[in-house]
Motif scaffolding. Structure first.
Motif, PDB file in Angstrom:
ATOM      1  N   GLU A  63     -31.502 139.074   6.143  1.00  0.00           N
ATOM      2  CA  GLU A  63     -32.485 138.235   5.466  1.00  0.00           C
ATOM      3  C   GLU A  63     -31.943 136.858   5.088  1.00  0.00           C
ATOM      4  N   PRO A  64     -30.746 136.744   4.473  1.00  0.00           N
ATOM      5  CA  PRO A  64     -30.256 135.401   4.119  1.00  0.00           C
ATOM      6  C   PRO A  64     -30.031 134.514   5.339  1.00  0.00           C
ATOM      7  N   VAL A  65     -29.642 135.125   6.457  1.00  0.00           N
ATOM      8  CA  VAL A  65     -29.418 134.345   7.679  1.00  0.00           C
ATOM      9  C   VAL A  65     -30.745 133.826   8.217  1.00  0.00           C
ATOM     10  N   ARG A  66     -31.757 134.698   8.239  1.00  0.00           N
ATOM     11  CA  ARG A  66     -33.089 134.259   8.684  1.00  0.00           C
ATOM     12  C   ARG A  66     -33.585 133.086   7.856  1.00  0.00           C
ATOM     13  N   GLU A  67     -33.478 133.219   6.538  1.00  0.00           N
ATOM     14  CA  GLU A  67     -33.988 132.170   5.654  1.00  0.00           C
ATOM     15  C   GLU A  67     -33.242 130.859   5.865  1.00  0.00           C
ATOM     16  N   ALA A  68     -31.937 130.951   6.090  1.00  0.00           N
ATOM     17  CA  ALA A  68     -31.139 129.739   6.288  1.00  0.00           C
ATOM     18  C   ALA A  68     -31.475 129.039   7.609  1.00  0.00           C
ATOM     19  N   LEU A  69     -31.987 129.791   8.583  1.00  0.00           N
ATOM     20  CA  LEU A  69     -32.302 129.218   9.896  1.00  0.00           C
ATOM     21  C   LEU A  69     -33.630 128.458   9.910  1.00  0.00           C
ATOM     22  N   PRO A  71     -35.073 125.915   8.184  1.00  0.00           N
ATOM     23  CA  PRO A  71     -35.075 124.445   8.272  1.00  0.00           C
ATOM     24  C   PRO A  71     -34.569 123.936   9.619  1.00  0.00           C
TER      25      PRO A  71
END
Length: 222
Positions: A63-69, A71
């Protein structure tokens, strides 16, 4: 062994065939008991787009990786959008028609900037083609009435085509965020964790409290 990262190989093949603006398209939420179905759409200039490291099918990313991608994907793609169809629309129209509705909403958003020539649709079912008609595109001068658009399905496109993988990330992050927000109003169902999917705890909560207006009431909920 880790799966290979998606590439722009097919998008570049399409560019060589004369397709200028290629869109990757993917849905999330199809199997959930509550919340919307959501369709992500990412439009790229197929001949000019560069690889975007780190992007994979959203199911393969934490989840944190998805959110960071998100932008980076928004900056990478000249146009992108996520469309949604609510649980009540799924109940009223059926799942396939609701996917179509969510997809046309995403298309209507990107059409203000770029209308794709070609859409790569993840899976083996073309649920998007029917609404690609004049009534969708005739209201805006930027789109033109009856704009031609090819739609092709591709199995596991979210794992092999970078534009589709990027679309899956946008759709997953936006839908998950919606479900976390809705969980504040309905904490008993655990949507912040299960995102509306059919976990044992979710089914038990439905049996105990009854379904809400955000549940798909025509589905077997318990």
């Amino acid at each position: 062994m880790a799966s290979a990262a998606p590439t722009l190989e097919w998008e570049r093949e399409l560019a060589g065939q004369g397709w200028t603006l290629v869109a990757g398209c993917d849905e999330v939420g199809r199997g959930a008991l509550a919340g919307p179905v959501s369709v992500g759409l990412v439009v790229i200039e197929a001949a000019k787009a560069q690889e975007l490291p780190g992007v994979k099918d959203s199911k393969l990313l934490r989840e944190p990786v998805r959110e960071a991608l998100v932008p980076a994907i928004r900056e990478w793609a000249p146009a992108s959008a996520v469309g949604h169809a609510a649980a009540s629309e799924i109940d009223g129209l059926g799942l396939v028609a609701a996917l179509r509705l969510a997809g046309t909403r995403a298309l209507a958003q990107v059409a203000a900037e770029l209308l794709p020539d070609f859409v790569i649709l993840d899976g083996n079912q073309d649920w998007l083609s029917v609404p690609v008609q004049a009534d969708l595109f005739s209201t805006g001068a930027a789109t033109g009435a009856g704009a031609p658009m090819a739609v092709r399905t591709r199995i596991k496109a979210d794992m092999t085509c970078l534009s589709v993988a990027a679309a899956s990330v946008l759709a997953k992050v936006e839908r998950d965020s919606m479900m976390v927000g809705l969980a504040r109003d309905f904490p008993q169902f655990g949507w912040d964790a299960n995102k509306g999917y059919a976990t044992a705890a979710h089914r038990s909560a439905i049996a105990l409290h009854g379904p809400t207006e955000l549940h798909r009431r025509t589905w077997r909920l318990v």
